[in-house]
Structure formats: structure tokens, C-alpha cells
Design a protein around this motif. Structure first.
Motif, PDB file in Angstrom:
ATOM      1  N   SER A  91       0.814  -1.210   0.000  1.00 34.86           N
ATOM      2  CA  SER A  91       0.000   0.000   0.000  1.00 34.86           C
ATOM      3  C   SER A  91       0.849   1.263   0.000  1.00 34.86           C
ATOM      4  O   SER A  91       1.806   1.382   0.773  1.00 34.86           O
ATOM      5  CB  SER A  91      -0.892   0.040   1.238  1.00 34.86           C
ATOM      6  N   GLY A  92       0.482   2.218  -0.857  1.00 37.47           N
ATOM      7  CA  GLY A  92       1.166   3.499  -0.879  1.00 37.47           C
ATOM      8  C   GLY A  92       2.448   3.518  -1.665  1.00 37.47           C
ATOM      9  O   GLY A  92       3.021   4.582  -1.911  1.00 37.47           O
ATOM     10  N   GLY A  93       2.918   2.343  -2.066  1.00 39.15           N
ATOM     11  CA  GLY A  93       4.174   2.248  -2.792  1.00 39.15           C
ATOM     12  C   GLY A  93       4.042   2.639  -4.259  1.00 39.15           C
ATOM     13  O   GLY A  93       2.949   2.869  -4.774  1.00 39.15           O
ATOM     14  N   PRO A  94       5.176   2.684  -4.959  1.00 41.31           N
ATOM     15  CA  PRO A  94       5.204   3.235  -6.310  1.00 41.31           C
ATOM     16  C   PRO A  94       4.873   2.241  -7.426  1.00 41.31           C
ATOM     17  O   PRO A  94       5.176   1.056  -7.351  1.00 41.31           O
ATOM     18  CB  PRO A  94       6.656   3.693  -6.450  1.00 41.31           C
ATOM     19  N   LEU A  95       4.257   2.791  -8.467  1.00 35.55           N
ATOM     20  CA  LEU A  95       4.176   2.163  -9.781  1.00 35.55           C
ATOM     21  C   LEU A  95       4.878   3.132 -10.717  1.00 35.55           C
ATOM     22  O   LEU A  95       4.426   4.273 -10.889  1.00 35.55           O
ATOM     23  CB  LEU A  95       2.733   1.940 -10.218  1.00 35.55           C
ATOM     24  N   ALA A  96       6.011   2.711 -11.273  1.00 37.32           N
ATOM     25  CA  ALA A  96       6.861   3.611 -12.037  1.00 37.32           C
ATOM     26  C   ALA A  96       6.973   3.174 -13.488  1.00 37.32           C
ATOM     27  O   ALA A  96       6.991   1.976 -13.797  1.00 37.32           O
ATOM     28  CB  ALA A  96       8.252   3.680 -11.408  1.00 37.32           C
ATOM     29  N   LEU A  97       7.053   4.157 -14.377  1.00 37.12           N
ATOM     30  CA  LEU A  97       7.208   3.909 -15.809  1.00 37.12           C
ATOM     31  C   LEU A  97       8.323   4.809 -16.328  1.00 37.12           C
ATOM     32  O   LEU A  97       8.202   6.043 -16.278  1.00 37.12           O
ATOM     33  CB  LEU A  97       5.895   4.192 -16.547  1.00 37.12           C
ATOM     34  N   ASP A  98       9.395   4.187 -16.774  1.00 34.36           N
ATOM     35  CA  ASP A  98      10.532   4.939 -17.316  1.00 34.36           C
ATOM     36  C   ASP A  98      11.007   6.032 -16.357  1.00 34.36           C
ATOM     37  O   ASP A  98      11.261   7.178 -16.756  1.00 34.36           O
ATOM     38  CB  ASP A  98      10.165   5.555 -18.671  1.00 34.36           C
ATOM     39  N   GLY A  99      11.098   5.685 -15.084  1.00 34.71           N
ATOM     40  CA  GLY A  99      11.613   6.610 -14.095  1.00 34.71           C
ATOM     41  C   GLY A  99      10.643   7.689 -13.659  1.00 34.71           C
ATOM     42  O   GLY A  99      11.038   8.662 -13.019  1.00 34.71           O
ATOM     43  N   THR A 100       9.367   7.496 -13.979  1.00 37.38           N
ATOM     44  CA  THR A 100       8.327   8.457 -13.602  1.00 37.38           C
ATOM     45  C   THR A 100       7.256   7.763 -12.790  1.00 37.38           C
ATOM     46  O   THR A 100       6.851   6.635 -13.111  1.00 37.38           O
ATOM     47  CB  THR A 100       7.693   9.079 -14.865  1.00 37.38           C
ATOM     48  N   LEU A 101       6.773   8.411 -11.746  1.00 33.10           N
ATOM     49  CA  LEU A 101       5.765   7.832 -10.865  1.00 33.10           C
ATOM     50  C   LEU A 101       4.378   8.005 -11.487  1.00 33.10           C
ATOM     51  O   LEU A 101       3.896   9.130 -11.628  1.00 33.10           O
ATOM     52  CB  LEU A 101       5.808   8.508  -9.497  1.00 33.10           C
ATOM     53  N   ILE A 102       3.729   6.896 -11.843  1.00 30.52           N
ATOM     54  CA  ILE A 102       2.403   7.004 -12.458  1.00 30.52           C
ATOM     55  C   ILE A 102       1.297   6.454 -11.554  1.00 30.52           C
ATOM     56  O   ILE A 102       0.117   6.714 -11.800  1.00 30.52           O
ATOM     57  CB  ILE A 102       2.341   6.303 -13.831  1.00 30.52           C
ATOM     58  N   GLY A 103       1.658   5.684 -10.505  1.00 30.75           N
ATOM     59  CA  GLY A 103       0.635   5.104  -9.649  1.00 30.75           C
ATOM     60  C   GLY A 103       1.080   4.949  -8.209  1.00 30.75           C
ATOM     61  O   GLY A 103       2.277   4.892  -7.910  1.00 30.75           O
ATOM     62  N   ILE A 104       0.084   4.911  -7.310  1.00 27.86           N
ATOM     63  CA  ILE A 104       0.293   4.674  -5.877  1.00 27.86           C
ATOM     64  C   ILE A 104      -0.535   3.457  -5.505  1.00 27.86           C
ATOM     65  O   ILE A 104      -1.761   3.448  -5.695  1.00 27.86           O
ATOM     66  CB  ILE A 104      -0.177   5.884  -5.051  1.00 27.86           C
ATOM     67  N   THR A 105       0.087   2.411  -4.991  1.00 30.55           N
ATOM     68  CA  THR A 105      -0.618   1.163  -4.706  1.00 30.55           C
ATOM     69  C   THR A 105      -1.824   1.411  -3.806  1.00 30.55           C
ATOM     70  O   THR A 105      -1.686   1.948  -2.708  1.00 30.55           O
ATOM     71  CB  THR A 105       0.317   0.143  -4.037  1.00 30.55           C
ATOM     72  N   SER A 106      -3.017   0.988  -4.284  1.00 31.21           N
ATOM     73  CA  SER A 106      -4.252   1.341  -3.589  1.00 31.21           C
ATOM     74  C   SER A 106      -5.075   0.138  -3.150  1.00 31.21           C
ATOM     75  O   SER A 106      -5.359  -0.020  -1.976  1.00 31.21           O
ATOM     76  CB  SER A 106      -5.096   2.257  -4.477  1.00 31.21           C
ATOM     77  N   PHE A 107      -5.477  -0.747  -4.079  1.00 23.97           N
ATOM     78  CA  PHE A 107      -6.304  -1.876  -3.666  1.00 23.97           C
ATOM     79  C   PHE A 107      -6.207  -3.036  -4.654  1.00 23.97           C
ATOM     80  O   PHE A 107      -5.723  -2.893  -5.775  1.00 23.97           O
ATOM     81  CB  PHE A 107      -7.772  -1.454  -3.491  1.00 23.97           C
ATOM     82  N   GLY A 108      -6.669  -4.205  -4.181  1.00 24.76           N
ATOM     83  CA  GLY A 108      -6.732  -5.407  -5.000  1.00 24.76           C
ATOM     84  C   GLY A 108      -7.943  -6.212  -4.591  1.00 24.76           C
ATOM     85  O   GLY A 108      -8.824  -5.715  -3.885  1.00 24.76           O
ATOM     86  N   ALA A 109      -7.993  -7.466  -5.011  1.00 25.44           N
ATOM     87  CA  ALA A 109      -9.145  -8.315  -4.717  1.00 25.44           C
ATOM     88  C   ALA A 109      -9.117  -8.815  -3.278  1.00 25.44           C
ATOM     89  O   ALA A 109      -8.068  -9.190  -2.758  1.00 25.44           O
ATOM     90  CB  ALA A 109      -9.177  -9.509  -5.668  1.00 25.44           C
ATOM     91  N   GLU A 110     -10.273  -8.816  -2.637  1.00 25.37           N
ATOM     92  CA  GLU A 110     -10.378  -9.270  -1.258  1.00 25.37           C
ATOM     93  C   GLU A 110     -10.008 -10.742  -1.110  1.00 25.37           C
ATOM     94  O   GLU A 110      -9.500 -11.168  -0.065  1.00 25.37           O
ATOM     95  CB  GLU A 110     -11.807  -9.045  -0.757  1.00 25.37           C
TER      96      GLU A 110
END
Length: 272
Positions: free
Chosen positions: A224-243
Motif C-alpha cells: 500500500s502506498g508504494g510506487p508504480l513507475a514507468l521509465d523513471g516516472t511515478l504514475i501510480g500509488i498502490t491502492s487496492f486489490g481483490a479481497e
């Protein structure tokens, strides 16, 4: 108020696709044991200094403690998820760690030092984003910031592109203990219309970005809260998945950073 929101959701369910086929869950909330519970399932061990922008966040509250990830976006700012900061009193920030328990250094700050999005709604995972103001840090090979997307990329969906998520912890749904090494996984961005088939359009809005999780490779609890990065750029923040678990093949979802560039700049002064 919660009863009213639930009633609205029940009314909305009359429209196909609004409500989820699979219940969503924040990685932070998946289990209470262990208390530090981050993981990338079936990922790879990170090399030293591979993700200098990644921090570990150990939150404490009167109700207990939990572990999240975050991204350095400036020498006094960390970006994470609102569901990580929600309810916490303090956070200890772990900088420059590859082995989770061996950071280069740590800082502990109180809740007065973070800015949680004022319109965060847990029930529908709206505006799942927070900023943490930190003491100034000196950048190095092991501790450095990640770039934010340019305003010009605000309309990019990133569909079909492969991004990298990172975090610490257990490596499978069946594990009961965390791993010591920072993990990462390459994940392909999917269209929101595909993600909505799992989680519904009330949850998967334009401010969410989703990835496919083939071969049981996914983000999971504590990422949770960690990075999703694309080519050295932050595009996402870990939010949720399947219960029902992180290895069932359901999409994993992130807060879409391009939707919050103005919010980030207003509150931190940082832009691309």
C-alpha cells in the motif's frame, strides 16, 4: 453517514457495472498478522540502489501498527496512499533500504506533518493519496526522488505499457512471514473498462490505474502506498486489490498520479 452512502450504493447497483463483481480491499487491511505485511507476490529481489525513491513506512496508532510503502518526490516530501495515513499518529520513514531492516537512516514524524486528501473516501476508494512532510534529506545513490509525470501526460492512459511496482514482504498468499528483501514486479497497464468488470465503475474511476496480474504476480498487503513507475516516472500509488487474495489473477489498482498533479503542486510546491 455511512448508512446513507450504503443506501446510495444499493440504489446505484440497479445500473449494471457500477458495483464490483469482486470485493476490493486495501493491501494494508488484508491481514493483521504480521504487523509488517508488505509484499510483491512472485516478484524479484531488487538490487542495491535499484529503487532509491522507495521508502518503507511504519505507521503507529492507538489501535496498532502497519507497514506501507511510499515514494520520495522531493527532499522534504514523500507521497503515499491516504488509507496508509488514515488513523495513524506517527510514521517512521525507512530510507535507502534494500534489506527492510537495514535502512540507510530513518526519520519519525507525527500526523501533523502529513496532508491526507480532504476528500478521501474509504468505501469507494476515492482520492487515495497523502503527502508526508519530512526532515530534509540529502540525495545519494541509495536515496533519491522519482519524477512526477508532466502535465502534458495528464490524458495518457498508459494502457499496454509495462510499469514496475516495488515493495517488501511475503511472496505468496500462503506465506505467514515477511521477506527481508525489497521486491519488484513488471506489470502491464490495462484499460479501466477491463478493470471495471472486476471492481465496478463506482470504484474504478478515471482517477484509478489498473494492471494485469498474470501468473500470480501482483502487489499485495503492505505494498500500500508504494510506487508504480514507468521509465523513471511515478504514475501510480498502490491502492487496492481483490479481497479474495493477491494470486487469483484479479487486477491490482493504483491511484493515478496524473489526476493529482495540481493537488500535489498546491500542497507541496512540487511539479514535474
Amino acid at each position: 453517514m455511512k448508512v446513507f452512502v450504503v443506501l446510495l450504493l444499493a440504489i446505484a447497483s440497479a445500473s449494471a457495472g457500477l458495483l464490483p463483481q469482486v470485493s476490493h480491499m486495501h493491501p494494508r487491511d488484508r491481514t493483521a498478522v504480521p504487523s509488517i505485511d508488505g509484499r510483491i507476490t512472485n516478484g524479484h529481489n531488487a538490487e542495491v540502489n535499484q529503487f532509491p525513491y522507495q521508502v518503507g513506512l511504519s505507521f503507529t496508532a492507538t489501535s496498532g501498527s502497519w507497514w506501507c510503502g511510499g515514494s520520495i518526490i522531493g527532499n522534504t516530501w514523500v507521497l503515499t496512499a491516504a488509507h496508509c495515513t488514515s488513523g495513524a499518529s506517527y510514521v517512521t520513514i525507512y530510507y535507502g533500504a534494500t534489506v527492510r531492516t537495514s535502512p540507510q537512516f530513518t526519520h519519525t514524524v507525527s500526523s501533523s506533518n502529513w496532508i491526507q486528501h480532504a476528500n478521501y473516501i474509504s468505501l469507494t476508494v476515492r482520492n487515495d493519496i497523502s503527502l508526508i512532510k519530512t526532515p530534509a534529506v540529502t540525495f545519494s545513490a541509495s536515496v533519491n526522488k522519482i519524477a512526477l509525470p508532466a502535465i502534458a501526460n495528464s490524458y495518457s492512459t498508459y494502457v499496454g505499457q509495462t510499469a514496475v511496482a516495488s515493495g517488501w514482504g511475503m511472496t505468496a498468499d500462503t506465506e505467514t512471514s515477511v521477506t527481508k528483501n525489497l521486491q519488484f514486479a513488471d506489470l502491464t497497464v490495462i484499460a479501466n473498462s477491463v478493470c471495471q468488470k472486476t471492481f465496478g465503475s463506482l470504484v474504478v474511476t478515471s482517477k484509478v490505474i489498473c494492471v494485469a496480474t498474470p501468473n500470480s504476480i501482483s502487489t499485495c498487503q503492505g505494498d500500500s502506498g508504494g510506487p508504480l513507475a514507468l521509465d523513471g516516472t511515478l504514475i501510480g500509488i498502490t491502492s487496492f486489490g481483490a479481497e479474495d487474495g493477491c494470486e487469483i489473477g484479479a487486477p491490482a489498482a493504483f491511484t493515478r498520479v496524473t489526476s493529482y498533479l495540481d493537488w500535489i503542486k498546491t500542497n507541496s510546491g512540487i511539479s514535474a
